[in-house]
Write an enzyme that holds these catalytic residues in place. Sequence first.
Site, PDB file in Angstrom:
ATOM      1  N   ASP A 405       7.111   0.748 -18.417  1.00 43.40           N
ATOM      2  CA  ASP A 405       5.745   0.937 -17.930  1.00 43.40           C
ATOM      3  C   ASP A 405       5.406   2.420 -17.803  1.00 43.40           C
ATOM      4  OD1 ASP A 405       3.282  -0.155 -16.628  1.00 43.40           O
ATOM      5  OD2 ASP A 405       4.064   0.969 -14.919  1.00 43.40           O
ATOM      6  N   GLU A 458       5.060   1.429 -23.161  1.00 42.77           N
ATOM      7  CA  GLU A 458       3.625   1.436 -22.922  1.00 42.77           C
ATOM      8  C   GLU A 458       3.220   2.907 -22.901  1.00 42.77           C
ATOM      9  OE1 GLU A 458       0.159   0.367 -19.674  1.00 42.77           O
ATOM     10  OE2 GLU A 458       2.107   1.153 -19.100  1.00 42.77           O
TER      11      GLU A 458
END
Length: 727
Positions: A405, A458
Site C-alpha cells: 500500500d 500501489e
Amino acid sequence: MLNASEIDLIRHARHGDPFSVLGPHTEADGRPWLRAFLPGATHVVAVDAVDGSTLAALLLVHVDGLFEGAVPALPSSGYRLQARWADGTQTTLDDPYRFPPVLGDLDVWLMGEGTHLRPFEVLGATQREMLGVAGVSFAVWAPNASRVSVVGDFNFWDGRRHPMRLRRECGVWEIFLPGLSVGVRYKFEILSRSGELLPHKADPYALQSELRPATASVVARLPAVVARSETRQKANALDAPMSIYEVHLGSWRRMPEEGNRWLNWDELASTLVPYTREMGFTHLELLPVSEHPFDGSWGYQPIGMYAPTSRFGDPAGFRRFVERCHAEGIGLILDWVPAHFPTDAHGLARFDGTHLYEYADPREGFHQDWNTLIYNLGRTEVLNFLVGNALYWLERYGVDGLRVDAVASMLYRDYSRKQGEWVPNVHGGRENLEAIAFLKRMNEVVGSERPQAVTLAEESTAFPAVSRPTYLGGLGFHYKWNMGWMHDTLQYMAREPIHRQYHHGEMTFGLVYAFTENFVLPISHDEVVHGKGSMLTKMPGDAWQKFANLRAYYGFMWAHPGKKLLFMGCEFAQGAEWNHDSSLDWHLLGDRHHAGVQRLVHDLNRYYRTTPALFDCDFDGAGFEWIAHDDAPRSVLSFVRRSRDRRSEVLVVCNFTPTVHRGHRLGVPSPGRWRERLNTDSEHYGGSNVGCAFGAADSEAVSSHGRAQSLLLDLPPLATVFYERQA
C-alpha cells in the site's frame, strides 16, 4: 545481602538488570544464594524441582515481598519456590530468574546487524522448553528503555513481578516465564531512559491480539512453514491469467439476523472462496488483515503486523481460510502496509520513550494526510521488522502475494508536503533513499526465500522500473497498479457519449506506456467510496445506458493488456457507494440488469482464463496490435490481442456511443472466418442483442485500416465485442 538502594530499585521496578540481583548467585565467600521478589508472599521456601525436598527457607528482607537466603549446593535438576501468600494459600512455582538467556549468540548477532530474516522466530512470545520446563519466552526490542517488564493476567499486570534481562548487544529485553501457554494475554511495561512510565505496549511481534477495543497481545503458536508449491508458482507467473477479486471481509457479507455480525474465518472459507471460484476469478485480494484498532481505517492503520485480526476468529482459522483458497485453486493476496502506522498509545509510537520505529523529525516521521507515523527505514532493526513480516505471511500462512500500500508516499520525501515541510535526502533530492533500499531488500528476500510469491505495488507516480528486477535497477516488484489507466478511462466513461469523441485519447493513452511496467488494471475500493459513487452511478445516461456503459467498460478492461482487479460489489453493479459497516446489497441480484452484469463478469473471467491471447503476452507489445485507435468521431476502438505462440488471436471492437453502427467495415490482420465469442450487448447480460447470434463473419478482400482483408460488422450500442478467427 542487598543494600538498601538495590532493594528500593527492585521493589519500585526500576532496576535495569534484575537478573544480576534475582535468582541464584554465588556470593564472595562461594556460597550459593537465592533472591526472589514475590509481592504479597509472606513465606518462601526453596525446594528441589524433582522431589520437592526442602533446600532452604528464604528470609523476608522487605515487607513488599523481597526474599533472600543462602542455600546448600543447588541440585542439577534445579529448584522451585514454594510461596505462602497473605490470604493463606500456598503455591509452588518455577523461578524465571534461574533460567539462562533466551536468545542464542547467532540470533543476537543477526539482530544487532539487522539481517535476521525471520526475527519473528525469536522475538515476541514463543512457546518453548528451557531446562526441561515448559513455558513462554518473551523478547522485545527497546534499546533505550531503562527497564522493561512483561505484564498480564498471570502477574496481575504488575510490572514489578517480571522485569526482563537486557541483551545490550542488540537492545532486546528477554525473559522466560515457566508455566505459561497459548491464550495468555500480555503486554510490555516500559520505563523510559528519563524515568517516564509509558502506557502498556502491545507486542510488535504478537502473533495474536485481542478484539478491539481491548488491546492486549495474546500468546499463540507460531504457524508451521507452508511447503512450497509448484502449482501456486505457475498460477502466479507473469504469463498466467490473473483476475483479482478485491474484498473487505467485514462488509462482503454480514449476518443481519445475528446483530449484523461479521462472518468468521470458516464461514468466509465456505462462502467467499467458492463464490470467487464460481465467478471465475483466479485470486482473492483482502484489504489488510493485520490487527488494527479502528474499523474505519479498513485495516490500513495496523498495529499488530504479525497478528491476523481477531475480528474473524483466531490465527488457526485464518490458516484454514488460506488452505481453502488453495484447495479451490484460488490465490490469496494480502494488502500490506509498511508505509505508516497509527499513533495509538499501545502501539509503536514512542515505543521505548524515544522515536524508535518512527522518524523523530515530524517533517520525515508524520504523515499529514492520514495523521499517522512513518517508519524510520534507515534503522536496520525497523527494516528487519518489516522484511521479516513480509516473509512471515508468505511462509507461515502460505499467502500468494502482498500488495504493498501507498508506495508513492514512501518513495518521495515531499509526498503531499509543501515547500519547507520536508527534509531532502543526503544528496539534496526528494527521493526517499531509505524506503527505496527497503523495497528492494524486501523484494529480493521474497524472491529468494519464497519464489512462488508475488508482490504488487500501489504506485501512482512515474517512478521508473517499479516492476523490474533490482539487478536491472528496478524496485523488484512483480506488478504495479496502473493508476493512470484507471483515472483516464473512468474519466472518459463518466462523460456523455456525445462528448467522448473529443476525449478519445483518454482510452488510448494507456497503450503508449502499457508495456513499460507489469501492470494490473485496478478498479479498487478507492474508486467507490468518499463521494466518488459506485461504478454504476459513474456512468451517464438513463438506467439502461448506465448498465450498458458499465458492461462495455468491463469488456474493454478484460480485453486490455494487463492483469485485472475488481472490488467486491462491482461485479454486480452495486448502486450505492461501498460502506464498510454494512453488507453488500446482494438483494440487487433479483433485478435482471444487476444479475446480467454479474453473468458478464463471470463469462469475461471464463473466456479470459481459457484464451492465452488475453493474458500470456500482457507485458510485451508483440501481443497487441491496433486496428483503429483514431476513430474518435464514432468513439470506436478496435485492436487485436495475440498469444506468445501466435496460435491464439482475438479481435476486440468497442463502441462507446449508444448508436448502432451498421455495416461498419473493419480491417483484420488475416483472412478467414471470424466468430463472435462474447458480446457485452447480449440479452443474456441485459443488452439489446445487436449482432448476438454467436455467428461468424467471413473476411473480404476489401482493403480497410491498412489491411488487405476486412469484415463488415454491425456494432452494437455501448458494447465491447470479442471475435476469434477460426482455423
